[in-house]
Scaffold this motif. Structure first.
Motif, PDB file in Angstrom:
ATOM      1  N   PHE A  48      13.196   2.550   0.021  1.00 28.96           N
ATOM      2  CA  PHE A  48      14.018   1.596  -0.713  1.00 28.96           C
ATOM      3  C   PHE A  48      14.980   2.248  -1.698  1.00 28.96           C
ATOM      4  N   GLY A  49      14.999   3.587  -1.728  1.00 23.50           N
ATOM      5  CA  GLY A  49      15.992   4.324  -2.490  1.00 23.50           C
ATOM      6  C   GLY A  49      16.810   5.243  -1.602  1.00 23.50           C
ATOM      7  N   ARG A  50      16.137   5.772  -0.543  1.00 19.00           N
ATOM      8  CA  ARG A  50      16.817   6.645   0.425  1.00 19.00           C
ATOM      9  C   ARG A  50      17.035   5.944   1.771  1.00 19.00           C
ATOM     10  N   PHE A  51      16.379   4.813   1.959  1.00 22.61           N
ATOM     11  CA  PHE A  51      16.537   3.939   3.115  1.00 22.61           C
ATOM     12  C   PHE A  51      16.189   4.602   4.446  1.00 22.61           C
ATOM     13  N   MET A  52      15.075   5.320   4.418  1.00 26.77           N
ATOM     14  CA  MET A  52      14.456   5.759   5.652  1.00 26.77           C
ATOM     15  C   MET A  52      13.960   4.504   6.373  1.00 26.77           C
ATOM     16  N   PRO A  53      14.264   4.323   7.676  1.00 28.81           N
ATOM     17  CA  PRO A  53      13.901   3.076   8.357  1.00 28.81           C
ATOM     18  C   PRO A  53      12.404   2.812   8.316  1.00 28.81           C
ATOM     19  N   LEU A  54      12.057   1.545   8.186  1.00 29.47           N
ATOM     20  CA  LEU A  54      10.672   1.117   8.311  1.00 29.47           C
ATOM     21  C   LEU A  54      10.306   1.049   9.791  1.00 29.47           C
ATOM     22  N   PRO A  55       9.069   1.344  10.154  1.00 25.99           N
ATOM     23  CA  PRO A  55       8.709   1.394  11.570  1.00 25.99           C
ATOM     24  C   PRO A  55       8.801   0.027  12.248  1.00 25.99           C
ATOM     25  N   GLY A  56       9.394   0.010  13.439  1.00 25.86           N
ATOM     26  CA  GLY A  56       9.410  -1.168  14.280  1.00 25.86           C
ATOM     27  C   GLY A  56      10.465  -2.199  13.972  1.00 25.86           C
ATOM     28  N   THR A  57      11.240  -1.992  12.918  1.00 28.85           N
ATOM     29  CA  THR A  57      12.268  -2.976  12.597  1.00 28.85           C
ATOM     30  C   THR A  57      13.648  -2.361  12.837  1.00 28.85           C
ATOM     31  N   LEU A  58      14.661  -2.705  12.068  1.00 32.35           N
ATOM     32  CA  LEU A  58      16.024  -2.291  12.395  1.00 32.35           C
ATOM     33  C   LEU A  58      16.171  -0.777  12.337  1.00 32.35           C
ATOM     34  N   PRO A  59      16.809  -0.188  13.355  1.00 29.64           N
ATOM     35  CA  PRO A  59      16.963   1.271  13.363  1.00 29.64           C
ATOM     36  C   PRO A  59      17.968   1.774  12.342  1.00 29.64           C
ATOM     37  N   GLN A  60      18.909   0.907  11.919  1.00 26.83           N
ATOM     38  CA  GLN A  60      19.843   1.286  10.861  1.00 26.83           C
ATOM     39  C   GLN A  60      20.319   0.029  10.148  1.00 26.83           C
ATOM     40  N   PRO A  61      20.794   0.165   8.917  1.00 31.26           N
ATOM     41  CA  PRO A  61      21.220  -1.008   8.153  1.00 31.26           C
ATOM     42  C   PRO A  61      22.418  -1.704   8.793  1.00 31.26           C
ATOM     43  N   LEU A  62      22.519  -3.017   8.528  1.00 32.04           N
ATOM     44  CA  LEU A  62      23.597  -3.842   9.067  1.00 32.04           C
ATOM     45  C   LEU A  62      24.299  -4.583   7.930  1.00 32.04           C
ATOM     46  N   ALA A  63      25.608  -4.392   7.800  1.00 34.81           N
ATOM     47  CA  ALA A  63      26.417  -5.162   6.853  1.00 34.81           C
ATOM     48  C   ALA A  63      26.892  -6.426   7.561  1.00 34.81           C
TER      49      ALA A  63
ATOM     50  N   THR B 154       0.806  -1.216   0.000  1.00 33.53           N
ATOM     51  CA  THR B 154       0.000   0.000   0.000  1.00 33.53           C
ATOM     52  C   THR B 154       0.842   1.270   0.000  1.00 33.53           C
ATOM     53  N   LEU B 155       2.152   1.161   0.013  1.00 36.90           N
ATOM     54  CA  LEU B 155       3.003   2.351  -0.045  1.00 36.90           C
ATOM     55  C   LEU B 155       2.810   3.070  -1.376  1.00 36.90           C
ATOM     56  N   SER B 156       2.785   4.388  -1.323  1.00 36.81           N
ATOM     57  CA  SER B 156       2.825   5.165  -2.564  1.00 36.81           C
ATOM     58  C   SER B 156       4.220   5.054  -3.171  1.00 36.81           C
ATOM     59  N   ASP B 157       4.354   5.448  -4.442  1.00 34.18           N
ATOM     60  CA  ASP B 157       5.675   5.419  -5.065  1.00 34.18           C
ATOM     61  C   ASP B 157       6.657   6.322  -4.331  1.00 34.18           C
ATOM     62  N   GLU B 158       6.188   7.468  -3.850  1.00 29.95           N
ATOM     63  CA  GLU B 158       7.065   8.386  -3.122  1.00 29.95           C
ATOM     64  C   GLU B 158       7.552   7.745  -1.817  1.00 29.95           C
ATOM     65  N   GLU B 159       6.645   7.084  -1.109  1.00 31.26           N
ATOM     66  CA  GLU B 159       7.044   6.412   0.121  1.00 31.26           C
ATOM     67  C   GLU B 159       7.971   5.233  -0.186  1.00 31.26           C
ATOM     68  N   TRP B 160       7.684   4.533  -1.264  1.00 29.52           N
ATOM     69  CA  TRP B 160       8.535   3.416  -1.680  1.00 29.52           C
ATOM     70  C   TRP B 160       9.968   3.891  -1.917  1.00 29.52           C
ATOM     71  N   ILE B 161      10.105   4.971  -2.645  1.00 24.36           N
ATOM     72  CA  ILE B 161      11.444   5.515  -2.921  1.00 24.36           C
ATOM     73  C   ILE B 161      12.119   5.973  -1.633  1.00 24.36           C
ATOM     74  N   ALA B 162      11.366   6.567  -0.726  1.00 27.02           N
ATOM     75  CA  ALA B 162      11.947   7.019   0.543  1.00 27.02           C
ATOM     76  C   ALA B 162      12.543   5.854   1.325  1.00 27.02           C
TER      77      ALA B 162
END
Length: 453
Positions: free
Chosen positions: A60-75, A50-58
């Protein structure tokens, strides 16, 4: 954020392992973010369609964290055997784990990236992905999913506006960041790193993590883990063969302990049943040739057994590893019967049918996609001559598992040979024409519907 409250189930289970297993990182700041592909079918399974394209880009392109999951990316950290040579300097060099979610079936899923920027494990790489590489990854995963191969699914492809220099393709070339949805990103190489460092506590913790969160078993038994990994990856090897797929780089850091295929670089679909076909131009010895893939995956499973030897007796590990050939034979029989559109009868007769299929394909040089299209739920048509008599006899008495009612069967086979892949990319590269790409994805999904149980 318009998430589906019934389906969106965030998790942070990877944090249980502790910071010795990963490095917190940040995504690159890309100059552009143009959405080229979003997999709403996969997104629906984790409550994100249900994400809009703008939210999708935010996200999965800018990597704004998704709510309730990892606070930052992990390599993630790992080692691996690359073309049988051990490399202790690996790790997520151009990707990271961005989020963890439960799907509608309760499975733990990771959203992982490729081309998202440099990490401590990038070494001399730029951490980027070419747009062509991203397009190829989407096509590979879509095709494999349709053909019944357990695979990660490409969730998102976003063009990022950088000009990349590559020594093995025309440069400068366009860039992208890809997100894949996977049932975990724990590799055989993750265990190898711990064994290399003689970290028995880490091996036990990772064993318990995989069994609990990826297999749903409340245990910490390394023998049980190896047995499950052997079973899943024997099935993966079998499904590769039935699909006519050549992965190209079956290194131990590219083998997921869940038996789910991922990381599609120099892949090919074999046009004919030729065991010597290779996908990677640098695989001069044919180590990962089409017909050697079961051997390669078995060898990788052996590296897991060697790693687990630090926390287990050898004999039960050897016994679990030795089950691979029998499980592969049963799995490849099942996989080819599935693609033939036949209901299994008994193992001996089923195996004889599969052997007849392999002999006919090998001796006649018939295109794999054409053959399975023509004989799905029916006998070889009249155009198939006397050299197919053994197969016709072997098929006698087999009931179709489903009728040929889908509109797919009134058209032509859906294949994915290298010339078509190059033509799809050429349209994008030359004219920014994405129509052939989207048409192909649609055709692949139509095939998947026609084949599905």
């Amino acid at each position: 954020m318009p998430i589906d409250p019934q389906a969106y189930r965030p998790e942070t289970t990877i944090l249980e392992l502790g910071d010795g297993f990963y490095d917190p990182v940040a995504a690159a700041d890309f100059p552009r973010a143009v959405l080229r592909f979003r997999n709403d079918r996969a997104a629906d399974e984790v409550g994100l369609s249900t994400l809009s394209d703008e939210e999708w880009i935010a996200h999965f392109g800018r990597f704004m964290p998704l709510p309730g999951t990892l606070p930052q990316p992990l390599a993630l950290r790992y080692h691996g055997n690359q073309f049988r040579q051990y490399n202790p300097e690996l790790g997520d060099g151009r990707g990271f784990t961005f989020a963890q979610l439960r799907d509608r079936n309760g499975r733990l899923m990771d959203l992982g990236t490729k081309g998202s920027g440099q990490t401590p494990w990038s070494r001399f790489g730029d951490g980027r992905l070419t747009l062509k590489g991203g397009v190829r990854e989407v096509l590979a995963s879509e095709m494999l999913e349709a053909l019944g191969v357990p695979t990660s699914r490409n969730f998102s492809l976003i063009e990022t506006g950088e000009a990349l220099d590559r020594g093995d393709e025309p440069s400068p070339t366009r860039s992208a960041v890809l997100v894949r949805l996977s049932h975990g990103h724990i590799r055989i190489g993750t265990f190898q790193r711990l064994a290399y460092n003689r970290d028995e506590a880490g091996l036990r913790a990772l064993t318990a993590y995989v069994l609990r969160h990826l297999y749903g078993e409340d245990a910490d038994d390394p023998v049980r883990l190896l047995d499950l990994v052997v079973d899943r990856n024997a099935t993966l090897a079998a499904r590769y063969m039935a699909a006519g797929f050549v992965h190209g780089v079956l290194n131990s850091d590219n083998i997921n302990v869940t038996g789910e295929s991922f990381d599609y670089g120099p892949w090919r679909f074999a046009p004919t049943w030729d065991p010597a076909i290779v996908a990677a131009y640098f695989d001069h010895a044919g180590l990962y040739a089409f017909g050697r893939q079961p051997e390669a995956i078995h060898w990788d499973a052996m590296q897991l057994a060697v790693s687990l030897r630090q926390i287990s007796d050898a004999e039960p590990l050897i016994a679990a590893l030795d089950r691979f050939p029998d499980r592969y034979q049963r799995a490849v029989t099942s996989a080819i019967l599935w693609r033939l559109g036949r209901t299994p009868r008994d193992h001996e007769r089923d195996r004889a049918l599969v052997q007849a299929v392999e002999r006919a394909l090998r001796t006649t040089g018939t295109e794999i996609a054409r053959f399975f299209f023509d004989v799905f739920a029916t006998d070889p048509p009249a155009g198939y001559g006397t050299e197919w008599e053994e197969l016709r006899a072997a098929l006698s008495g087999y009931a179709p598992r489903k009728p040929r009612e889908h509109p797919f069967w009134s058209d032509e086979p859906c294949a994915m040979l290298i010339d078509e892949v190059e033509a799809i990319w050429s349209a994008i590269d030359r004219d920014d024409d994405w129509a052939p790409f989207h048409h192909k994805v649609h055709a692949i999904r139509q095939m998947g519907q026609a084949l599905a149980d």
